[in-house]
Design a protein around this motif. Structure first.
Motif, PDB file in Angstrom:
ATOM      1  N   ARG A  79       0.830  -1.209   0.000  1.00  0.00           N
ATOM      2  CA  ARG A  79       0.000   0.000   0.000  1.00  0.00           C
ATOM      3  C   ARG A  79       0.865   1.261   0.000  1.00  0.00           C
ATOM      4  O   ARG A  79       0.584   2.221  -0.713  1.00  0.00           O
ATOM      5  CB  ARG A  79      -0.926  -0.026   1.203  1.00  0.00           C
ATOM      6  CG  ARG A  79      -1.884   1.119   1.246  1.00  0.00           C
ATOM      7  CD  ARG A  79      -2.805   0.994   2.430  1.00  0.00           C
ATOM      8  NE  ARG A  79      -3.561   2.184   2.618  1.00  0.00           N
ATOM      9  CZ  ARG A  79      -4.837   2.302   2.371  1.00  0.00           C
ATOM     10  NH1 ARG A  79      -5.496   1.265   1.942  1.00  0.00           N
ATOM     11  NH2 ARG A  79      -5.466   3.429   2.571  1.00  0.00           N
ATOM     12  N   MET A  80       1.926   1.247   0.795  1.00  0.00           N
ATOM     13  CA  MET A  80       2.811   2.414   0.839  1.00  0.00           C
ATOM     14  C   MET A  80       3.586   2.569  -0.473  1.00  0.00           C
ATOM     15  O   MET A  80       3.833   3.689  -0.912  1.00  0.00           O
ATOM     16  CB  MET A  80       3.799   2.301   2.009  1.00  0.00           C
ATOM     17  CG  MET A  80       3.168   2.494   3.366  1.00  0.00           C
ATOM     18  SD  MET A  80       2.435   4.125   3.558  1.00  0.00           S
ATOM     19  CE  MET A  80       0.703   3.743   3.673  1.00  0.00           C
ATOM     20  N   GLN A  81       3.958   1.466  -1.102  1.00  0.00           N
ATOM     21  CA  GLN A  81       4.686   1.543  -2.363  1.00  0.00           C
ATOM     22  C   GLN A  81       3.787   2.034  -3.500  1.00  0.00           C
ATOM     23  O   GLN A  81       4.275   2.618  -4.460  1.00  0.00           O
ATOM     24  CB  GLN A  81       5.265   0.178  -2.737  1.00  0.00           C
ATOM     25  CG  GLN A  81       6.433  -0.227  -1.873  1.00  0.00           C
ATOM     26  CD  GLN A  81       6.900  -1.641  -2.155  1.00  0.00           C
ATOM     27  OE1 GLN A  81       6.191  -2.428  -2.767  1.00  0.00           O
ATOM     28  NE2 GLN A  81       8.090  -1.968  -1.688  1.00  0.00           N
ATOM     29  N   ARG A  82       2.507   1.803  -3.398  1.00  0.00           N
ATOM     30  CA  ARG A  82       1.579   2.205  -4.455  1.00  0.00           C
ATOM     31  C   ARG A  82       0.885   3.535  -4.139  1.00  0.00           C
ATOM     32  O   ARG A  82       0.048   3.994  -4.901  1.00  0.00           O
ATOM     33  CB  ARG A  82       0.540   1.106  -4.671  1.00  0.00           C
ATOM     34  CG  ARG A  82       1.154  -0.197  -5.161  1.00  0.00           C
ATOM     35  CD  ARG A  82       0.135  -1.292  -5.275  1.00  0.00           C
ATOM     36  NE  ARG A  82      -0.944  -0.968  -6.171  1.00  0.00           N
ATOM     37  CZ  ARG A  82      -0.943  -1.198  -7.482  1.00  0.00           C
ATOM     38  NH1 ARG A  82       0.098  -1.742  -8.040  1.00  0.00           N
ATOM     39  NH2 ARG A  82      -1.983  -0.892  -8.210  1.00  0.00           N
ATOM     40  N   ARG A  83       1.242   4.136  -3.052  1.00  0.00           N
ATOM     41  CA  ARG A  83       0.583   5.369  -2.624  1.00  0.00           C
ATOM     42  C   ARG A  83       0.785   6.502  -3.626  1.00  0.00           C
ATOM     43  O   ARG A  83      -0.081   7.336  -3.827  1.00  0.00           O
ATOM     44  CB  ARG A  83       1.129   5.760  -1.260  1.00  0.00           C
ATOM     45  CG  ARG A  83       0.405   6.886  -0.618  1.00  0.00           C
ATOM     46  CD  ARG A  83       0.921   7.092   0.774  1.00  0.00           C
ATOM     47  NE  ARG A  83       0.167   8.140   1.415  1.00  0.00           N
ATOM     48  CZ  ARG A  83       0.463   8.626   2.578  1.00  0.00           C
ATOM     49  NH1 ARG A  83       1.484   8.152   3.239  1.00  0.00           N
ATOM     50  NH2 ARG A  83      -0.257   9.580   3.093  1.00  0.00           N
ATOM     51  N   TYR A  84       1.951   6.523  -4.276  1.00  0.00           N
ATOM     52  CA  TYR A  84       2.229   7.591  -5.232  1.00  0.00           C
ATOM     53  C   TYR A  84       1.223   7.570  -6.379  1.00  0.00           C
ATOM     54  O   TYR A  84       0.897   8.613  -6.944  1.00  0.00           O
ATOM     55  CB  TYR A  84       3.664   7.489  -5.760  1.00  0.00           C
ATOM     56  CG  TYR A  84       3.918   6.343  -6.720  1.00  0.00           C
ATOM     57  CD1 TYR A  84       3.827   6.528  -8.092  1.00  0.00           C
ATOM     58  CD2 TYR A  84       4.240   5.078  -6.251  1.00  0.00           C
ATOM     59  CE1 TYR A  84       4.063   5.485  -8.971  1.00  0.00           C
ATOM     60  CE2 TYR A  84       4.483   4.035  -7.118  1.00  0.00           C
ATOM     61  CZ  TYR A  84       4.389   4.241  -8.484  1.00  0.00           C
ATOM     62  OH  TYR A  84       4.610   3.206  -9.345  1.00  0.00           O
ATOM     63  N   ARG A  85       0.720   6.398  -6.727  1.00  0.00           N
ATOM     64  CA  ARG A  85      -0.273   6.316  -7.806  1.00  0.00           C
ATOM     65  C   ARG A  85      -1.568   7.032  -7.406  1.00  0.00           C
ATOM     66  O   ARG A  85      -2.169   7.745  -8.199  1.00  0.00           O
ATOM     67  CB  ARG A  85      -0.569   4.865  -8.147  1.00  0.00           C
ATOM     68  CG  ARG A  85       0.592   4.141  -8.772  1.00  0.00           C
ATOM     69  CD  ARG A  85       0.229   2.696  -9.037  1.00  0.00           C
ATOM     70  NE  ARG A  85       1.386   1.912  -9.390  1.00  0.00           N
ATOM     71  CZ  ARG A  85       1.504   1.205 -10.498  1.00  0.00           C
ATOM     72  NH1 ARG A  85       0.529   1.171 -11.375  1.00  0.00           N
ATOM     73  NH2 ARG A  85       2.588   0.514 -10.746  1.00  0.00           N
ATOM     74  N   GLN A  86      -1.976   6.816  -6.164  1.00  0.00           N
ATOM     75  CA  GLN A  86      -3.197   7.460  -5.685  1.00  0.00           C
ATOM     76  C   GLN A  86      -3.020   8.983  -5.648  1.00  0.00           C
ATOM     77  O   GLN A  86      -3.902   9.729  -6.080  1.00  0.00           O
ATOM     78  CB  GLN A  86      -3.547   6.931  -4.289  1.00  0.00           C
ATOM     79  CG  GLN A  86      -4.794   7.546  -3.713  1.00  0.00           C
ATOM     80  CD  GLN A  86      -5.065   7.073  -2.294  1.00  0.00           C
ATOM     81  OE1 GLN A  86      -4.215   6.473  -1.652  1.00  0.00           O
ATOM     82  NE2 GLN A  86      -6.247   7.353  -1.806  1.00  0.00           N
ATOM     83  N   GLN A  87      -1.878   9.432  -5.166  1.00  0.00           N
ATOM     84  CA  GLN A  87      -1.626  10.870  -5.100  1.00  0.00           C
ATOM     85  C   GLN A  87      -1.571  11.481  -6.499  1.00  0.00           C
ATOM     86  O   GLN A  87      -2.101  12.573  -6.727  1.00  0.00           O
ATOM     87  CB  GLN A  87      -0.330  11.136  -4.341  1.00  0.00           C
ATOM     88  CG  GLN A  87      -0.421  10.804  -2.878  1.00  0.00           C
ATOM     89  CD  GLN A  87       0.924  10.892  -2.166  1.00  0.00           C
ATOM     90  OE1 GLN A  87       1.975  10.902  -2.801  1.00  0.00           O
ATOM     91  NE2 GLN A  87       0.873  10.946  -0.840  1.00  0.00           N
ATOM     92  N   ALA A  88      -0.951  10.773  -7.433  1.00  0.00           N
ATOM     93  CA  ALA A  88      -0.873  11.277  -8.807  1.00  0.00           C
ATOM     94  C   ALA A  88      -2.259  11.326  -9.451  1.00  0.00           C
ATOM     95  O   ALA A  88      -2.571  12.266 -10.186  1.00  0.00           O
ATOM     96  CB  ALA A  88       0.073  10.407  -9.630  1.00  0.00           C
ATOM     97  N   SER A  89      -3.095  10.338  -9.165  1.00  0.00           N
ATOM     98  CA  SER A  89      -4.460  10.350  -9.709  1.00  0.00           C
ATOM     99  C   SER A  89      -5.253  11.536  -9.162  1.00  0.00           C
ATOM    100  O   SER A  89      -6.024  12.160  -9.893  1.00  0.00           O
ATOM    101  CB  SER A  89      -5.179   9.042  -9.360  1.00  0.00           C
ATOM    102  OG  SER A  89      -4.579   7.969 -10.027  1.00  0.00           O
ATOM    103  N   GLN A  90      -5.050  11.854  -7.897  1.00  0.00           N
ATOM    104  CA  GLN A  90      -5.721  13.010  -7.324  1.00  0.00           C
ATOM    105  C   GLN A  90      -5.233  14.306  -7.978  1.00  0.00           C
ATOM    106  O   GLN A  90      -6.037  15.208  -8.265  1.00  0.00           O
ATOM    107  CB  GLN A  90      -5.501  13.057  -5.812  1.00  0.00           C
ATOM    108  CG  GLN A  90      -6.241  11.969  -5.061  1.00  0.00           C
ATOM    109  CD  GLN A  90      -5.873  11.911  -3.589  1.00  0.00           C
ATOM    110  OE1 GLN A  90      -4.904  12.539  -3.158  1.00  0.00           O
ATOM    111  NE2 GLN A  90      -6.628  11.135  -2.825  1.00  0.00           N
TER     112      GLN A  90
END
Length: 161
Positions: A55-66
Motif C-alpha cells: 500500500r505504501m509503495q503504491r501510494r504515489y499512484r493514488q496521489q498522482a491520480s488526485q
C-alpha cells in the motif's frame, strides 16, 4: 451369580455416592495447538506487513491520480489546453521517476520520452498522436484531444509496468 444373596437395603444406603471425575479441561492447550496458534499469528503478521508495504509503495499512484483530477478540473474551468498538456507531462515524469528512478527517466525528452511511456504503458492504453510529447505540445493551439490525454495519463499512472 444367580445364587448370591441380595444386598440389604440398609447397607446400600450406607454407601457414599459415586465420585464423579472432574471434567477434562481444554486449558492448558496441548503443544500442537500452541504451535498452530503461533503459526497463524505469524502468517497474519506477515500478510499484514506485506499489505502495508504494498500500500505504501503504491501510494504515489493514488496521489498522482488526485493531482490529475485537480488538473482536469482546472482545465474544465479555464480551457487552457497547453497548460493541461504541460501539467500531464510533468505528472507523468514525476510518476516515472518515482517508479523507475531518476537516473533512468529524468533526462528523457521528446521522442525518447514518448518511447519510454509507450514501452511501459498497459496493454489497454489509449493511443496518442505520434509526436504527442514532441513539438506539438509547445504549439500555440495544440491539436490534441484533452479527454484522450487525461485517459492516457490516468491509465499510465495506475497501470504502468
Amino acid at each position: 451369580m444367580a445364587n448370591q444373596p441380595a444386598i440389604p437395603e440398609e447397607v446400600l444406603k450406607q454407601l457414599a455416592p459415586l465420585a464423579q471425575p472432574e471434567p477434562i479441561s481444554q486449558w492448558p492447550m496441548a503443544p500442537g495447538w500452541w504451535l498452530l496458534a503461533a503459526l497463524i499469528l505469524l502468517i497474519a503478521g506477515f500478510a499484514s506487513y506485506k499489505f502495508y508495504r504494498r500500500r505504501m509503495q503504491r501510494r504515489y499512484r493514488q496521489q498522482a491520480s488526485q493531482l490529475l483530477d485537480n488538473y482536469w478540473q482546472t482545465y474544465q474551468r479555464q480551457q487552457n489546453l497547453a497548460a493541461f498538456i504541460t501539467a500531464c507531462n510533468q505528472l507523468l515524469k514525476q510518476v516515472a521517476i518515482t517508479a523507475y528512478g531518476r537516473n533512468r527517466v529524468a533526462a528523457l525528452t521528446g521522442q525518447a520520452w514518448q518511447q519510454f511511456l509507450l514501452a511501459h504503458q498497459p496493454s489497454n492504453a489509449v493511443q496518442l498522436p505520434d509526436d504527442f510529447f514532441g513539438i506539438s505540445q509547445y504549439q500555440a493551439q495544440p491539436n490534441i484531444p484533452a479527454d484522450k490525454l487525461k485517459d492516457f495519463t490516468y491509465r499510465w499512472i495506475n497501470h504502468h509496468v
